[in-house]
Scaffold this motif. Sequence first.
Motif, PDB file in Angstrom:
ATOM      1  N   GLU A 112       0.740  -0.755   0.134  1.00 56.29           N
ATOM      2  CA  GLU A 112       0.364  -0.058   0.396  1.00 56.29           C
ATOM      3  C   GLU A 112       0.797   0.734   0.154  1.00 56.29           C
ATOM      4  O   GLU A 112       1.768   1.747   1.168  1.00 56.29           O
ATOM      5  N   LEU A 113       0.704   2.424  -1.026  1.00 54.42           N
ATOM      6  CA  LEU A 113       1.354   3.008  -0.989  1.00 54.42           C
ATOM      7  C   LEU A 113       2.099   3.624   0.199  1.00 54.42           C
ATOM      8  O   LEU A 113       3.086   4.552   0.135  1.00 54.42           O
ATOM      9  N   GLN A 114       1.300   4.441   0.684  1.00 52.55           N
ATOM     10  CA  GLN A 114       1.376   5.910   2.252  1.00 52.55           C
ATOM     11  C   GLN A 114       2.476   4.559   3.086  1.00 52.55           C
ATOM     12  O   GLN A 114       3.181   5.482   3.898  1.00 52.55           O
ATOM     13  N   PHE A 115       1.629   3.540   3.501  1.00 54.15           N
ATOM     14  CA  PHE A 115       2.291   2.593   4.460  1.00 54.15           C
ATOM     15  C   PHE A 115       3.240   2.183   4.117  1.00 54.15           C
ATOM     16  O   PHE A 115       5.405   1.927   4.486  1.00 54.15           O
ATOM     17  N   GLY A 116       3.941   1.926   2.231  1.00 58.27           N
ATOM     18  CA  GLY A 116       5.117   1.483   1.611  1.00 58.27           C
ATOM     19  C   GLY A 116       6.104   2.486   1.357  1.00 58.27           C
ATOM     20  O   GLY A 116       7.342   2.712   1.737  1.00 58.27           O
ATOM     21  N   ILE A 153      -1.643  -0.322  13.927  1.00 60.28           N
ATOM     22  CA  ILE A 153      -1.487  -1.701  12.981  1.00 60.28           C
ATOM     23  C   ILE A 153      -1.600  -2.050  12.675  1.00 60.28           C
ATOM     24  O   ILE A 153      -2.417  -3.150  13.234  1.00 60.28           O
ATOM     25  N   ARG A 154      -2.703  -2.519  11.478  1.00 57.20           N
ATOM     26  CA  ARG A 154      -3.537  -3.570  10.677  1.00 57.20           C
ATOM     27  C   ARG A 154      -2.320  -4.380   9.748  1.00 57.20           C
ATOM     28  O   ARG A 154      -2.324  -5.609   9.222  1.00 57.20           O
ATOM     29  N   PHE A 155      -1.541  -5.677  11.431  1.00 54.31           N
ATOM     30  CA  PHE A 155      -0.900  -6.297  11.313  1.00 54.31           C
ATOM     31  C   PHE A 155      -1.294  -7.270   9.784  1.00 54.31           C
ATOM     32  O   PHE A 155      -0.960  -8.253   9.354  1.00 54.31           O
ATOM     33  N   GLY A 156      -3.167  -7.725  10.015  1.00 56.78           N
ATOM     34  CA  GLY A 156      -3.467  -8.774   9.481  1.00 56.78           C
ATOM     35  C   GLY A 156      -3.442  -8.530   7.476  1.00 56.78           C
ATOM     36  O   GLY A 156      -4.195  -9.563   6.997  1.00 56.78           O
ATOM     37  N   ASN A 157      -3.800  -7.181   7.785  1.00 54.01           N
ATOM     38  CA  ASN A 157      -3.883  -6.837   6.462  1.00 54.01           C
ATOM     39  C   ASN A 157      -3.871  -4.998   6.487  1.00 54.01           C
ATOM     40  O   ASN A 157      -3.548  -4.166   5.724  1.00 54.01           O
ATOM     41  N   LEU A 158      -2.492  -5.279   6.241  1.00 53.74           N
ATOM     42  CA  LEU A 158      -1.380  -3.533   5.998  1.00 53.74           C
ATOM     43  C   LEU A 158      -1.273  -3.360   5.235  1.00 53.74           C
ATOM     44  O   LEU A 158      -1.322  -1.716   4.789  1.00 53.74           O
ATOM     45  N   ASN A 159      -1.774  -4.047   3.372  1.00 50.65           N
ATOM     46  CA  ASN A 159      -2.120  -3.085   2.412  1.00 50.65           C
ATOM     47  C   ASN A 159      -3.581  -2.678   2.349  1.00 50.65           C
ATOM     48  O   ASN A 159      -3.885  -1.884   1.767  1.00 50.65           O
ATOM     49  N   MET A 160      -4.412  -3.421   3.547  1.00 55.95           N
ATOM     50  CA  MET A 160      -6.048  -2.765   3.590  1.00 55.95           C
ATOM     51  C   MET A 160      -6.512  -2.845   2.622  1.00 55.95           C
ATOM     52  O   MET A 160      -7.239  -2.283   1.946  1.00 55.95           O
TER      53      MET A 160
END
Length: 303
Positions: A112-116, A153-160
Amino acid sequence: MDSTPRKWDISDIPDQTGRIAVVTGANSGLGLDTVRALARAGAHVVLAVRDPRRGEAAAATVRGSVEVRRLDLADLGSVREFAASWQGRLDLLVNNAGVMNVPEARTKDGFELQFGTNHLGHFALTNLLLPHLTDRVVTVASQAHRAPGRPSIRFGNLNMTGEYAPVAAYSQSKLANLLFTLELQRRLTAAGSSVRALAAHPGWSATGLQSHDASAVRRALMWLGNRVYAQDSKAGALTTLYAAVQDLPGASYVGPDGFGEMRGAPTLVGRTQAASDPATARRLWTVSEELTGVVFPEPATAA
């Protein structure tokens, strides 16, 4: 006679002659004002930018010793190339670049662009440059880590995936910045390193960052806020500069001293409980190592 203490500003930056700094996202806004202040104080500053042509145009406006190098934080290959090309000492790394509230997109590596960009790119860059670092890392965070809804932090779905929301994704990335700083300082201390990790946020500063918001309504509101309330980018950069040059404890967080930390002179500020949780910080670090393939190295010792 006015006995009110004078507030810290760029005139308080000590002589930086002989110091070497890297500032990411340095071709405009907070990054460029950070470069200008450090270079004016005598540092040699590398503008680490995605577009070298824009970087050269920005560098031409700076008085002092600067150079431009290409760095795309949304491409781990570019991050590795930048770090591999580094020779010699590095005193200061300012992790300033970022994207905010953008439409759903992915980095070159599929994150995911912002997290990445905001977190993983800087995570990889910092660890790859750490063997060269002698003084400190300053990561630019945000009040967005306090956004309504208690960002986590959405560890189960970091890319949302399937649940992307621009503001929530930005808040997650900025929370990650603070957790990264916390765990980096813990590791530096455990390694016996004198290098320090700090974070700063600029309050509400008028920059081009807000102009890429996915929502036309938010863009309009931010445009209005930039004109009638926000401080300019030169004032917004003061918190980063304060963290970069003042003798502060590792893991310190700097923000403006005004109402709601939206504007004002730099001072030490607090953070949410979620941004202070060492267990979450360690978990995020482990996941970030797995995602980037970059691990904590042996840091340099101070010269």
